[in-house]
Design a protein around this motif. Structure first.
Motif, PDB file in Angstrom:
ATOM      1  N   LEU A 184       0.832  -1.203   0.000  1.00 15.35           N
ATOM      2  CA  LEU A 184       0.000   0.000   0.000  1.00 15.35           C
ATOM      3  C   LEU A 184       0.865   1.251   0.000  1.00 15.35           C
ATOM      4  N   GLY A 185       1.943   1.195   0.800  1.00 10.25           N
ATOM      5  CA  GLY A 185       2.850   2.342   0.856  1.00 10.25           C
ATOM      6  C   GLY A 185       3.478   2.600  -0.499  1.00 10.25           C
ATOM      7  N   LEU A 186       3.853   1.530  -1.167  1.00 12.65           N
ATOM      8  CA  LEU A 186       4.495   1.634  -2.475  1.00 12.65           C
ATOM      9  C   LEU A 186       3.553   2.281  -3.480  1.00 12.65           C
ATOM     10  N   SER A 187       2.295   1.865  -3.413  1.00 14.95           N
ATOM     11  CA  SER A 187       1.318   2.408  -4.342  1.00 14.95           C
ATOM     12  C   SER A 187       1.143   3.910  -4.117  1.00 14.95           C
ATOM     13  N   ALA A 188       1.059   4.282  -2.846  1.00 15.61           N
ATOM     14  CA  ALA A 188       0.915   5.707  -2.536  1.00 15.61           C
ATOM     15  C   ALA A 188       2.137   6.481  -2.999  1.00 15.61           C
ATOM     16  N   LEU A 189       3.290   5.879  -2.798  1.00 13.81           N
ATOM     17  CA  LEU A 189       4.539   6.510  -3.201  1.00 13.81           C
ATOM     18  C   LEU A 189       4.577   6.702  -4.716  1.00 13.81           C
ATOM     19  N   ALA A 190       4.149   5.673  -5.431  1.00 14.17           N
ATOM     20  CA  ALA A 190       4.134   5.753  -6.898  1.00 14.17           C
ATOM     21  C   ALA A 190       3.237   6.893  -7.359  1.00 14.17           C
ATOM     22  N   VAL A 191       2.090   7.018  -6.693  1.00 15.15           N
ATOM     23  CA  VAL A 191       1.170   8.091  -7.061  1.00 15.15           C
ATOM     24  C   VAL A 191       1.822   9.446  -6.828  1.00 15.15           C
ATOM     25  N   ILE A 192       2.485   9.582  -5.682  1.00 19.91           N
ATOM     26  CA  ILE A 192       3.124  10.864  -5.368  1.00 19.91           C
ATOM     27  C   ILE A 192       4.221  11.171  -6.386  1.00 19.91           C
TER      28      ILE A 192
END
Lengths: 356, 214, 437
Positions: A108-116
């Motif tokens: 989940l963190g990775l996905s949020a990071l990718a979005v950012i």
């Protein structure tokens, strides 16, 4: 069953020794999963708790009995031979707290990071040319209703599901154990109730959107060129581009997996063996984490990330410019589209500018 | 807190609900002014009764339209589900017995509750979502329509969250929203609960009087 | 984003030179005086489901949400909430509903007059049974008071007021009737001192379909009925009813009834006209102030009755026919059976339209829309819908029994170069009636 053991063992190798902490064994079993609801009826928990006060020797003795599969009497006989504690449950629980919790949080963190990162690199994707004021129908009313139905149910299930998975880690420091108990029972019941509604939404989604999401030749070009990000050139697509299609099939595949496993967990009396519930739980949570990770990106791209995207799912209509810039082939095939972009200028001169 | 919610607040909300509902209903009924004097072809009363109690499915000609199916199915699913849950959920039957009437009836089984609640939720969600995404309902919906749908949704949701019956807090939360809903009810479009027989009755009387087999 | 489409065109006409404040005040006054228990029940029941749109020919053929029937009465509803409803002070004090302003009324003129034929199909689709057609009609009372009526309609209303009838003065009528009598070789009693039946007619028939007037006369003569036309009570149409001019509606209604009573007629026979039936049959007594003592019959009701009693005998016709149900006669008038009795007696193989009977689509020209030049594009849309349903039946004959519907179809057919003749039941009965004994 064997599969679960293997999964658990593999995972234990990776996991820090502290993952299977003493707390996991001591605390009254949380009523938030198959280990809680089905495995340990209260009559069995209570004597154990009483024994806990006597000292470590007694505990180890109990656990020795547990590990040996010592027989006792069980009021509920719905799931096989009565045992004091279903020992594999400990493996399941370990799997839950390392593989699912730890790697789930990473995902989940990775996905949020990718979005950012994507936002920092590309910013909001705006229209390059003027809007024409001519609107093309992108989503029918049924498609919009089904999309938002699934979206609302998904969000609710996602939040309640995450409370169940991470509640002890995230919520206890905030609201305490008493508070968690409130959140957990609320989340559990809400989650169980809304589950079947999700399954219906996934089916409706497949029926309505499936056809337009079948892979086409241009999709490979879109993928290979990384949506034109690498070449800097726009890659045309039909109604959905390859990225959207991948997201669609992720929703369908995880959706089916989540629904099927979830229904088994919801109607656990259908299971003939506890391990079925444990495997179902593992599939359920893994699928959900993948779907939530995807949803984070999807929500960004569907709202703040792309100008005009949200509107297409609310009003169902997009401006012809939007259609040409995002889904060129689809725009050209649309009966509502004007013949060529050149004639647009004269056409729009007399028109009122669109709202917004 | 819970004592307040289940005590004075509950009775206050119930009072507001009853008083203002009566006020609104009385106001409408006492406006009068029905001035049909032309000779009737058939019975107005029979027409009214027909329209209130019999003609409750969409007329065949309208079933060619998908939206009519949608609203009819989702509408009935929501309303029937809601009433079943309202009147036959075990905690509600207990509540009615203890706080309202002094007697109760056989509640539905747990699985029955789950199924009806799901039907009601699906119906309400679909209807509410359409309000936002159908240009027609988007144009005509008032803030009140969204508040009414939203409050009803929250009441149902908090009720389901409290299903475990383990937490006083959750029960209080549900009760609190029920009270808010009751207070809002007489002032909102939720009031169609009481006015639909009137409006269907008036139109039914017109059909009846004119001999229209509507 | 949808509002751009809805607000783009604001079509309105204004009559008179009242100051704006007075226009507004008189509209509000008229709005508020309309509310009784019935209208209030309607206002209190709407849940904004939008199903009324699914019934409206103007929404269905344009797809424009502003034609959602309940939306057409928004100012009327605002007036109710702020000034007549149970919580009116609360609404005003908290500003829960904005006050109606003149600009809004001007914008709504198009919705209240151009895009509603008072056909009442939405009433049947409404889950709450709200009679939106009736509400639109009531809202027109306020619009008329404010002088916010489409010019063409206002012009016709003025003619009806000043010249007795939109058709003209009694002298014009006498001249035309004599001409028709001569041309069609039929005896037409005019201004008889005593008669059992008072025949009335409509401008459309006098101008465009004089053969229809002759047909009615011939049938009545053959039946041996004592009847007459009256040159000061010949007008069956009621533009007071259509425009919202209540004074005029009352005057036109009373004129017919007084005349019938004066000559000792027990029956007023209305021509093949829809709204005349609505105005006279269902509203006359309320404007007259009590029982009229006169039977008010529509032509098809009269014909069906005489056919069933055996007084009219018909030669069998050949071929197939379809029938357009005029809203005010069928959906709003309860005469669904009469035209079918007539068609069966005529021996036609009746092929019903896909939508027929009480849920038939409106012709698109009723409720004063036909008289409203501005509304032509909308009318033509509705016409196309009807045309496609008529063509789908493959029937040889296309009948109706309302002058307004007939005119609407004739004009639509001209526009689209559609070859189908639009026939009248009355004329068909006349053509096939056998001489008695």
């Amino acid at each position: 069953m064997r599969m679960l053991t293997i999964i658990a063992l593999v995972m234990m190798v990776f996991a820090a020794p502290s993952a299977v902490s003493a707390q996991d064994f001591k605390a009254p079993v949380a009523r938030s999963g198959p280990s809680g609801t089905a495995v340990t009826p209260p009559e069995l928990v209570h004597p154990e708790q009483r024994l806990l006060h006597r000292g470590r020797d007694d505990i180890s003795q109990i656990w020795r009995g547990v590990r040996m599969g010592e027989r006792g009497t069980l009021s509920s006989k719905s799931l096989g031979t009565p045992v004091l504690v279903q020992s594999e449950g400990q493996l399941w629980r370990a799997a839950r707290s390392t593989l699912l919790q730890t790697y789930g949080a990473y995902l989940l963190g990775l996905s949020a990071l990718a979005v950012i990162l994507f936002w920092l690199l590309r910013g909001r994707i705006r229209l390059k040319r003027e809007r024409t004021g001519r609107l093309i129908e992108r989503f029918t009313l049924s498609e919009r209703v089904v999309h938002w139905y699934l979206a609302v149910v998904f969000l609710f299930l996602g939040v309640t599901g995450l409370i169940l998975l991470f509640g002890r880690i995230i919520l206890v420091p905030l609201v305490g154990k008493q508070g968690l108990a409130v959140f957990a029972t609320a989340a559990l019941h809400g989650h169980n109730l809304f589950g079947p509604l999700f399954a219906l939404g996934v089916i409706a989604m497949l029926v309505l959107f499936g056809g337009d999401n079948l892979p086409k030749r241009v999709d490979f070009k879109w993928l290979v060129t990384g949506a034109g990000v690498l070449t800097g050139r726009h890659v045309p697509s039909w109604k959905f581009n390859a990225g959207e299609k991948i997201w669609f099939w992720v929703v369908i595949i995880t959706g089916v997996a989540i629904s099927a496993s979830g229904l088994l967990l919801d109607f656990s009396f259908l299971a003939t063996d506890l391990s079925q519930l444990q495997i179902a739980h593992f599939i359920h949570v893994s699928g959900a984490l993948i779907a939530i990770a995807g949803a984070i990106a999807h929500i960004y791209l569907g709202t703040a990330g792309v100008e005009g995207a949200l509107d297409s799912m609310v009003s169902g209509k997009v401006d012809e410019t939007w259609a040409r810039e995002h889904h060129e082939l689809w725009a050209e095939a649309s009966p509502e589209t004007e013949a060529s972009p050149e004639t647009e200028a004269e056409e729009t001169a007399g028109r009122t500018a669109p709202a917004e | 807190m819970i004592a307040f919610i289940e005590g004075p607040a509950w009775y206050a909300a119930l009072t507001i609900f009853v008083v203002f509902s009566l006020w609104r209903l009385g106001w409408v009924l006492l406006m009068g002014g029905d001035k049909h004097k032309s000779p009737a072809r058939a019975s107005a009363a029979a027409g009214a009764i027909r329209n209130i109690f019999v003609d409750l499915a969409p007329r065949g000609a309208f079933l060619k339209r998908g939206k009519v199916w949608f609203v009819a199915l989702a509408g009935y699913a929501f309303h029937l589900g809601l009433f079943a849950v309202l009147l036959f959920a075990a905690p509600h039957v207990d509540f009615i017995e203890q706080k309202l009437l002094g007697f109760g009836w056989t509640p539905m089984p747990y699985w029955g509750f789950i199924v009806t609640a799901e039907i009601a939720f699906a119906g309400l969600l679909l209807l509410w979502i359409r309000r936002f995404v159908d240009p027609v309902t988007r144009l005509i919906s008032r803030l009140d329509d969204h508040l009414a749908a939203g409050l009803t949704f929250i009441v149902m949701l908090t009720g389901c969250l409290a299903l475990g019956q383990q937490s006083v807090f959750l029960r209080g939360l549900h009760m609190g929203f029920v009270e808010l809903w009751l207070v809002y009810f007489p002032f909102s479009s939720l009031f169609h609960t009481f006015t639909w027989p009137l409006s269907r009755g008036y139109s039914g009387a017109l059909f009846g009087r004119r001999g229209i087999r509507a | 984003m949808n509002n751009t489409k809805s607000a783009a065109v604001s079509n309105f006409d204004k009559q008179g030179d009242l100051p704006d404040a007075e226009r507004h005040a008189s509209a509000m006054q008229a709005f508020i005086s309309e509310f009784g228990s019935r209208a209030a029940s309607y206002m209190e029941s709407c849940v904004r489901c939008g199903l009324c749109a699914e019934a409206c020919h103007f929404y269905l053929t344009t797809g424009d949400e502003k034609y959602t029937p309940i939306h057409k009465i928004r100012p009327f509803e605002q007036a109710y909430l702020r000034h007549a409803g149970p919580f009116a002070p609360l609404y005003r004090f908290l500003g829960l509903t904005p006050p109606v302003n003149l600009e809004e009324l001007e914008r709504w003129e198009e919705l209240i007059y151009d895009s509603c034929t008072l056909c009442g199909r939405c009433t049947l689709a409404c889950p709450m049974g709200i009679d939106i057609a009736e509400l639109v009609k009531e809202a027109r009372h306020g619009m008329y008071s404010a002088g916010l009526v489409p010019d063409r309609l206002a012009h016709i209303v003025r003619n009806a007021e000043v010249k007795h009838s939109p058709f003209g003065e009694p002298a014009d009528f006498r001249r035309t009737v004599r001409k028709i009598a001569k041309q069609h070789k039929v005896k037409i009693p005019l201004d008889a001192k005593r008669a059992d039946l008072l025949l009335t007619t409509a401008p459309g028939d006098l101008e465009d379909n004089p053969q229809s007037v002759a047909a009615a006369a011939r049938i009545l003569n053959r039946l041996g009925i004592s009847w007459t036309f009256s040159s000061d009570a010949f007008e069956a149409t009621n533009f007071g009813y259509l425009s919202g001019n209540m004074e005029l509606q009352k005057e036109l209604t009373c004129r017919l009834i007084d005349k019938a009573r004066e000559i000792g007629a027990d029956t007023i026979l209305l021509p093949e006209c829809g709204h005349a039936y609505g105005a006279a049959r269902w509203e006359a007594a309320q404007w007259y102030g009590g029982p009229t003592g006169v039977r008010i019959l529509h032509m098809i009701e009269f014909l069906a009755d005489r056919i069933e009693s055996g007084a009219i005998e018909l030669k069998k016709a050949k071929g197939s026919a379809t029938f357009h149900d005029p809203c005010q006669l069928i959906r709003r008038g309860g005469l669904e059976r009469a035209p079918r009795v007539i068609l069966e007696a005529l021996g036609f193989d009746l092929r019903e339209l896909e939508d027929h009977g009480i849920t038939a689509f409106c012709c698109g020209g009723g409720g004063g829309v036909l008289a409203n030049a501005r509304a032509e594009p909308l009318r033509l849309k509705a016409f196309e819908l009807k045309k496609s349903q008529v063509e789908a039946t493959k029937a040889e004959h296309f009948f109706t029994s309302c002058g307004q519907c007939r005119l609407q179809f004739t004009r639509g057919a001209q526009h689209f170069k559609w070859k189908k003749p639009i026939e009248s039941l009355l004329e068909a009965v006349d053509a096939h009636m056998t001489a008695k004994r």
